[in-house]
Design a protein around this motif. Structure first.
Motif, PDB file in Angstrom:
ATOM      1  N   LYS A  16       1.002  -1.240  -0.023  1.00  0.00           N
ATOM      2  CA  LYS A  16      -0.086  -0.073   0.025  1.00  0.00           C
ATOM      3  C   LYS A  16       0.902   1.570   0.032  1.00  0.00           C
ATOM      4  O   LYS A  16       0.493   2.209  -0.689  1.00  0.00           O
ATOM      5  CB  LYS A  16      -0.818  -0.060   1.183  1.00  0.00           C
ATOM      6  CG  LYS A  16      -1.705   1.216   1.300  1.00  0.00           C
ATOM      7  CD  LYS A  16      -2.675   0.857   2.701  1.00  0.00           C
ATOM      8  CE  LYS A  16      -1.898   0.820   3.989  1.00  0.00           C
ATOM      9  NZ  LYS A  16      -2.915   0.622   5.119  1.00  0.00           N
ATOM     10  N   ILE A  17       1.952   1.301   0.791  1.00  0.00           N
ATOM     11  CA  ILE A  17       2.800   2.313   1.028  1.00  0.00           C
ATOM     12  C   ILE A  17       3.346   2.588  -0.336  1.00  0.00           C
ATOM     13  O   ILE A  17       3.501   3.849  -1.040  1.00  0.00           O
ATOM     14  CB  ILE A  17       3.917   2.095   2.056  1.00  0.00           C
ATOM     15  CG1 ILE A  17       3.019   2.644   3.388  1.00  0.00           C
ATOM     16  CG2 ILE A  17       4.862   3.358   2.165  1.00  0.00           C
ATOM     17  CD1 ILE A  17       3.709   1.930   4.477  1.00  0.00           C
TER      18      ILE A  17
ATOM     19  N   VAL B  10      -6.358   1.873  -2.467  1.00  0.00           N
ATOM     20  CA  VAL B  10      -5.070   2.551  -2.693  1.00  0.00           C
ATOM     21  C   VAL B  10      -4.882   2.083  -4.257  1.00  0.00           C
ATOM     22  O   VAL B  10      -4.642   3.167  -5.270  1.00  0.00           O
ATOM     23  CB  VAL B  10      -3.705   2.293  -2.111  1.00  0.00           C
ATOM     24  CG1 VAL B  10      -2.692   3.070  -2.695  1.00  0.00           C
ATOM     25  CG2 VAL B  10      -4.286   2.840  -0.693  1.00  0.00           C
ATOM     26  N   VAL B  11      -4.924   0.726  -4.624  1.00  0.00           N
ATOM     27  CA  VAL B  11      -4.707   0.431  -5.913  1.00  0.00           C
ATOM     28  C   VAL B  11      -5.638   0.842  -6.861  1.00  0.00           C
ATOM     29  O   VAL B  11      -5.250   1.338  -8.000  1.00  0.00           O
ATOM     30  CB  VAL B  11      -4.844  -1.201  -6.005  1.00  0.00           C
ATOM     31  CG1 VAL B  11      -4.726  -1.808  -7.535  1.00  0.00           C
ATOM     32  CG2 VAL B  11      -3.188  -1.625  -5.178  1.00  0.00           C
TER      33      VAL B  11
ATOM     34  N   VAL C 163      -4.751  11.313  -4.878  1.00  0.00           N
ATOM     35  CA  VAL C 163      -3.313  10.889  -4.311  1.00  0.00           C
ATOM     36  C   VAL C 163      -3.564  11.476  -2.636  1.00  0.00           C
ATOM     37  O   VAL C 163      -2.822  10.588  -1.973  1.00  0.00           O
ATOM     38  CB  VAL C 163      -2.537  11.926  -5.016  1.00  0.00           C
ATOM     39  CG1 VAL C 163      -0.873  11.597  -4.413  1.00  0.00           C
ATOM     40  CG2 VAL C 163      -2.194  11.223  -6.169  1.00  0.00           C
ATOM     41  N   ALA C 164      -4.098  12.597  -2.424  1.00  0.00           N
ATOM     42  CA  ALA C 164      -4.320  12.742  -0.868  1.00  0.00           C
ATOM     43  C   ALA C 164      -4.754  11.751  -0.104  1.00  0.00           C
ATOM     44  O   ALA C 164      -4.444  11.310   1.081  1.00  0.00           O
ATOM     45  CB  ALA C 164      -5.013  14.363  -0.767  1.00  0.00           C
ATOM     46  N   GLU C 165      -5.952  11.102  -0.779  1.00  0.00           N
ATOM     47  CA  GLU C 165      -6.540  10.096   0.155  1.00  0.00           C
ATOM     48  C   GLU C 165      -5.745   9.033   0.074  1.00  0.00           C
ATOM     49  O   GLU C 165      -5.756   8.197   1.056  1.00  0.00           O
ATOM     50  CB  GLU C 165      -8.092   9.786  -0.741  1.00  0.00           C
ATOM     51  CG  GLU C 165      -8.565   8.546  -0.062  1.00  0.00           C
ATOM     52  CD  GLU C 165     -10.012   8.390  -0.932  1.00  0.00           C
ATOM     53  OE1 GLU C 165     -10.767   8.957  -0.548  1.00  0.00           O
ATOM     54  OE2 GLU C 165      -9.689   7.212  -1.557  1.00  0.00           O
ATOM     55  N   ASN C 166      -5.032   8.591  -0.934  1.00  0.00           N
ATOM     56  CA  ASN C 166      -3.953   7.305  -0.729  1.00  0.00           C
ATOM     57  C   ASN C 166      -2.949   7.650   0.126  1.00  0.00           C
ATOM     58  O   ASN C 166      -2.632   6.867   1.230  1.00  0.00           O
ATOM     59  CB  ASN C 166      -3.273   7.300  -2.124  1.00  0.00           C
ATOM     60  CG  ASN C 166      -3.916   6.477  -3.253  1.00  0.00           C
ATOM     61  OD1 ASN C 166      -5.134   6.147  -2.841  1.00  0.00           O
ATOM     62  ND2 ASN C 166      -3.243   6.421  -4.303  1.00  0.00           N
TER      63      ASN C 166
ATOM     64  N   SER D  76      -2.482   5.383   3.704  1.00  0.00           N
ATOM     65  CA  SER D  76      -1.314   4.488   3.745  1.00  0.00           C
ATOM     66  C   SER D  76      -0.599   4.349   5.084  1.00  0.00           C
ATOM     67  O   SER D  76       0.270   3.535   5.466  1.00  0.00           O
ATOM     68  CB  SER D  76      -0.105   5.256   2.844  1.00  0.00           C
ATOM     69  OG  SER D  76      -0.515   5.083   1.527  1.00  0.00           O
ATOM     70  N   PHE D  77      -1.342   4.870   6.239  1.00  0.00           N
ATOM     71  CA  PHE D  77      -0.798   4.600   7.483  1.00  0.00           C
ATOM     72  C   PHE D  77      -1.105   3.063   7.829  1.00  0.00           C
ATOM     73  O   PHE D  77      -2.323   2.419   7.675  1.00  0.00           O
ATOM     74  CB  PHE D  77      -1.888   5.190   8.800  1.00  0.00           C
ATOM     75  CG  PHE D  77      -1.271   5.181   9.847  1.00  0.00           C
ATOM     76  CD1 PHE D  77      -0.150   6.162  10.294  1.00  0.00           C
ATOM     77  CD2 PHE D  77      -1.561   4.352  10.807  1.00  0.00           C
ATOM     78  CE1 PHE D  77       0.242   6.115  11.284  1.00  0.00           C
ATOM     79  CE2 PHE D  77      -0.984   4.229  12.086  1.00  0.00           C
ATOM     80  CZ  PHE D  77      -0.022   5.161  12.593  1.00  0.00           C
ATOM     81  N   PRO D  78      -0.114   2.285   8.224  1.00  0.00           N
ATOM     82  CA  PRO D  78      -0.293   0.850   8.587  1.00  0.00           C
ATOM     83  C   PRO D  78      -1.290   0.251   9.466  1.00  0.00           C
ATOM     84  O   PRO D  78      -1.527   0.810  10.438  1.00  0.00           O
ATOM     85  CB  PRO D  78       1.060   0.334   8.866  1.00  0.00           C
ATOM     86  CG  PRO D  78       1.473   1.743   9.605  1.00  0.00           C
ATOM     87  CD  PRO D  78       1.145   2.849   8.818  1.00  0.00           C
TER      88      PRO D  78
END
Length: 516
Positions: free
Chosen positions: A352-353, A442-443, A404-407, A411-413
């Motif tokens: 995800k990151i 994210v994908v 992108v901001a949402e991604n 991305s916090f684990p």
């Protein structure tokens, strides 16, 4: 046809089943082992206290279940844990889950009757997908809630998705003359106890992440053509002194894409000319912005991350992730925690990151093309109409930036979000299904961002009228993409074009970065 049980399932096998509707068949030798394993459990469990057969579950295991209630116990488990909430998983995710669970059972360590594997095969091959909800699993004693909804359908209850419509399970089973599963010994617990939801989703995420990297590599090469960049940043000589497999793989692929381009420049021909030393201010940029000349360093670790995720998740899908493990070869039953999802959870967070970073690179490259003060060769927002009157790609940049901001926030684990539950029996959990589902989001988001990037690249090429100077690989993509998204000058709504381009990117590949 994909044979399950003969050899380990590969990512390619999984892709064929999910995207090309390849049917699955059961290896006869593996089916025989499943039957032997079941018969061993039937004999071994007589007059013994065995978890989940004649005991309660989890912290209720200290309570013995009477002989006349042991089959009903399994039904109670399935029904009580069919407690999911939130959105329904898509049919392809549900199918991925079933393939993963089937492959686990075919290892012959779960003590299930062969009815289970035959029924799963039938559902997979007929594209009958159980209705499974996103919310519920904590990824420790398996994906309990998600897999309970699978179990609910297997016993003929709940709902299924068939031809994109939700139906009562009984209606579809009657239409296909499918007999619901009858519990024999521990089929309820065996269905629930495993990592098959996070693993199935994870396999799908890796397939799509590979496509995203392929496209990001392709678009990065094309942008370098558009700006007539120098060739040394992806040269063999520069990248070979950095000892990372991914970086050197990306550099090699860029060289292959751009080998016959007439737009990429040789630094020695342009900047190493002694006549340039007489200039106080150089008209040519000595070096491009990082988003153009650090492609190998940015996409390299993403390549390595995807390779690592594939290795781990493929190992998981071919593993036994049940508890207890029914071992007929060693004539014993082993209790432990093979249902725990930490391996998949951690890889999904890393993936995800990595994909978020890929979308960030895409957004920066997009911004470079849209900002005439940066690129100094294209009109603002690659506007092919009248400046001030028309808007070009201006509106679409907002969508890319927002996505992108949402991604970045997503991305916090999840891997470090263990919360004890189940009366503290499950005192450390993986949250693996959450991690896999968030990675999928994210994908999916990243395909939207890259679709906007491709649309902008096409407009830039038309403005420069450089189609015939592109590399043959870039020109091939230009022609295919323009058939889907024609050149535009006047302002028109673009949301349908974005959807079409996104679907093109999701369904096809142009450069095989992961070719075996």
């Amino acid at each position: 046809m994909i044979l399950v049980g003969q050899s380990p399932l590969t990512l390619e096998d999984f892709s064929e089943i999910l995207f090309n509707n390849q049917p699955v068949a059961l290896n006869e030798a593996a089916v025989a082992k499943v039957k032997t394993n079941f018969e061993f459990l039937k004999k071994f469990s007589s007059n013994k206290l065995i978890y989940g057969i004649n005991t309660g579950f989890g912290p209720m295991a200290q309570y013995k279940v009477t002989e006349d209630n042991i089959l009903q116990l399994q039904y109670n488990l399935i029904r009580s844990h069919s407690s999911g909430s939130g959105k329904l998983m898509s049919a392809d995710l549900s199918k991925a889950l079933m393939v993963a669970r089937l492959n686990s059972f075919m290892q012959a360590y779960s003590g299930v009757h062969t009815e289970v594997i035959e029924l799963l095969k039938e559902l997979i091959n007929n594209n009958i997908s159980p209705c499974i909800y996103e919310h519920g699993g904590v990824g420790a004693s398996g994906d309990l809630v998600q897999l309970a909804h699978l179990g609910l359908v297997l016993i003929g209850e709940g709902e299924v998705i068939f031809e994109n419509v939700v139906h009562p399970t009984t209606d579809i089973f009657n239409r296909f003359n499918i007999k619901p599963l009858s519990i024999h010994i521990r089929e309820g617990l065996a269905i629930l106890n495993g990592t098959s939801a996070m693993t199935g989703i994870g396999m799908l995420n890796i397939i799509q992440a590979q496509k995203l990297l392929n496209w990001s590599l392709m678009f990065s090469a094309m942008i370098n053509e558009i700006v007539e960049a120098f060739d040394d940043h992806y040269s063999q000589e520069l990248n070979a002194v950095k000892l990372h497999k991914g970086q050197n793989k990306i550099a090699s692929l860029m060289r292959d894409i751009l080998k016959d381009s007439h737009m990429i420049r040789d630094r020695s021909e342009h900047l190493y000319n002694p006549d340039n030393l007489d200039q106080e201010v150089f008209e040519d940029k000595v070096q491009e912005y990082y988003s153009l000349r650090c492609v190998t360093q940015v996409l390299g670790p993403i390549y390595d991350t995807i390779i690592q995720a594939e290795e781990v998740v493929v190992n998981e899908i071919n593993s036994v992730n049940d508890n207890p493990v029914i071992d007929h070869e060693n004539h014993n039953i082993f209790h432990g925690g093979n249902f725990h999802g930490d391996y998949v959870s951690l890889e999904m967070d890393k993936l995800k990151i990595a994909i978020t970073k890929l979308s960030m690179l895409s957004e920066r490259q997009l911004n470079y093309l849209l900002n005439n003060k940066l690129n100094q060769k294209l009109p603002p927002f690659v506007n092919l109409g009248v400046l001030g009157f028309n808007f070009g790609m201006q509106g679409m940049q907002f969508t890319a930036t927002s996505t992108v901001a949402e991604n970045q926030t997503l991305s916090f684990p999840m891997y470090v979000h263990s919360i004890p539950n189940n009366n503290d029996n499950q005192d450390i959990v993986s949250m693996g299904c959450n991690a896999a589902l968030m990675t999928k989001r994210v994908v999916d988001n990243s395909f939207e961002v890259l679709a906007i990037q491709l649309m902008t690249i096409l407009q830039a090429i038309d403005y420069l009228e450089c189609q015939d100077r592109l590399s043959s690989t870039s020109r091939s993509l230009y022609d295919k993409a323009r058939a889907i998204f024609p050149k535009f000058v006047q302002d028109q709504p673009k949301y349908k074009d974005l959807k079409n381009v996104k679907e093109f990117l999701e369904s096809s590949e142009h450069i095989k970065a992961f070719a075996k």
